[in-house]
Design an enzyme around this catalytic site. Structure first.
Site, PDB file in Angstrom:
ATOM      1  N   ASP A 147       0.868  -1.182   0.000  1.00 29.47           N
ATOM      2  CA  ASP A 147       0.000   0.000   0.000  1.00 29.47           C
ATOM      3  C   ASP A 147       0.903   1.229   0.000  1.00 29.47           C
ATOM      4  OD1 ASP A 147      -1.851   1.984   0.450  1.00 29.47           O
ATOM      5  OD2 ASP A 147      -2.303   1.412   2.507  1.00 29.47           O
TER       6      ASP A 147
ATOM      7  N   GLU B 229      -1.008  10.538   0.726  1.00 32.52           N
ATOM      8  CA  GLU B 229      -2.331   9.910   0.697  1.00 32.52           C
ATOM      9  C   GLU B 229      -2.723   9.429   2.078  1.00 32.52           C
ATOM     10  OE1 GLU B 229      -5.241   6.506   0.245  1.00 32.52           O
ATOM     11  OE2 GLU B 229      -3.297   6.574   1.236  1.00 32.52           O
TER      12      GLU B 229
HETATM   13 CO    CO Z   1      -2.977   2.974   3.157  1.00 36.68          CO
HETATM   14 ZN    ZN Z   2      -3.202   3.128  -0.178  1.00 36.83          ZN
END
Ligand code: CO
Ligand code: ZN
Length: 335
Positions: free
Chosen positions: A169, A199
């Site tokens: 991720d 993010e």
């Molecule tokens: Co994440």
């Molecule tokens: Zn992510």
């Protein structure tokens, strides 16, 4: 070591993505017409359409990962911290972390004296990082207040087709974009490959990236949860079941035109795919869709187990399906 492993192993917590950005820049050299880094730190690589007046499409993946930020160092040299992004405290005890300067530490915790049985969710204020020093002064020589650590875990192959690493991720999303940029020969759309920053702390880079590009369409590539582990929350998505086409998450409803095109292309190419509804969590697409007069947006997700731990797991078959689908989108467009 492959590119996925290299990307995941790199240090790049939110706000400190420069090493990841450098790696991506190197990988994209010669594959894009222009590359630039904007003021927030997003890397924007442009691959123009073969004919003029084509629609703009923004493909994005975030470079940052979750981390820990130093808030206090005590007299004995132990470091207190707070989370940068969504940290699950019950999953970090005993793990190793690494600071930007290479200093490695171990996460320890004060014993739970308050209750007979240990609490299921340990509190972060009871935790500390031990960097092997004996007092405040020696710690201060290598770590300062505000320094950021990422988890320290080397990527491995798990079984034949799976990979386990920290920061899948969303380095796996970055990998998909890099691969797509390399494979696309004749883009029908004006394609902007955007590698976003921050993010994990609030979808921040995506906002300025989308504003400056002003695309008609956008697709974010990120990880999603799965429902395929023992007693998991009910969810249809499974690892190895194909690329996931997002329908909805807690901040986003996929644009129907984009979603249906993605399904149509997956069918046409006989790519494995699955529909995704994620009840908790979101992606860059949640903010991109709201920029200016709105951006028609979709999300391709890589089904991933143990998200936001030091051993996230995904399947390389799902990754390949995502790459092929992205290439098709660039070459055929979404309208
Ligand atoms: Co994440
Ligand atoms: Zn992510």
């Amino acid at each position: 070591m492959g590119l996925i492993e290299e990307l995941c192993n790199a240090y790049g917590p939110a706000g400190r993505e420069h090493r990841v950005r450098k790696m991506i820049e190197k990988e994209l050299k010669g594959h894009c017409a222009e590359m630039e880094t904007d003021r927030l730190g997003n890397l924007i690589a442009h691959k123009p359409a073969v004919s003029k007046g084509a629609e703009k499409i923004m493909l994005c993946a975030h470079m940052d990962e979750i981390g820990l930020i130093v808030t206090h160092i005590d007299m004995k040299g132990f470091i207190r911290f707070t989370g940068l992004g969504g940290i699950f405290t019950e999953r970090i005890l005993g793990h190793r972390v690494i600071f930007e300067n290479g200093t490695i530490g171990i996460i320890g915790m004060e014993p739970d004296k308050d209750s007979a049985k240990p609490s299921p969710k340990p509190r972060m204020e009871k935790m500390y990082i031990d960097v092997g020093t004996r007092d405040l002064e020696s710690t201060k020589k290598i770590v300062e207040i505000g320094d950021i650590a990422s988890f320290h875990q080397i990527a491995i192959r798990l079984g034949k087709k799976r990979i386990s690493a920290k920061a899948l991720d969303d380095r796996i999303g970055c990998y998909c974009l890099i691969e797509a940029a390399r494979r696309v020969k004749k883009p029908k759309c004006d394609v902007y490959f955007v590698f976003t920053v921050q993010e994990e702390v609030g979808l921040r880079g995506a906002r300025t990236g989308a504003y400056s590009i002003d695309p008609t369409y956008a697709i974010a590539v990120d990880v999603t949860d799965t429902g395929d582990t023992p007693e998991a929350h009910k969810m249809q998505v499974a690892i190895g079941g194909g690329v996931a086409v997002k329908v909805k998450d807690s901040g986003f409803i996929a644009n129907p035109v984009v979603k249906e095109k993605l399904v149509e292309y997956a069918e046409a190419l006989s790519l494995p795919y699955q529909m995704e509804i994620l009840e908790h969590g979101s992606t860059d697409a949640a903010v991109i869709q709201l920029v200016r007069a709105g951006v028609m947006s979709g999300v391709l997700s890589i089904p991933t187990r143990y998200i936001h731990t030091t051993s996230e797991v995904c399947d390389l078959g799902d990754v390949e399906a995502a790459v092929k689908l992205l290439v098709r989108v660039c070459e055929k467009g979404l309208s």
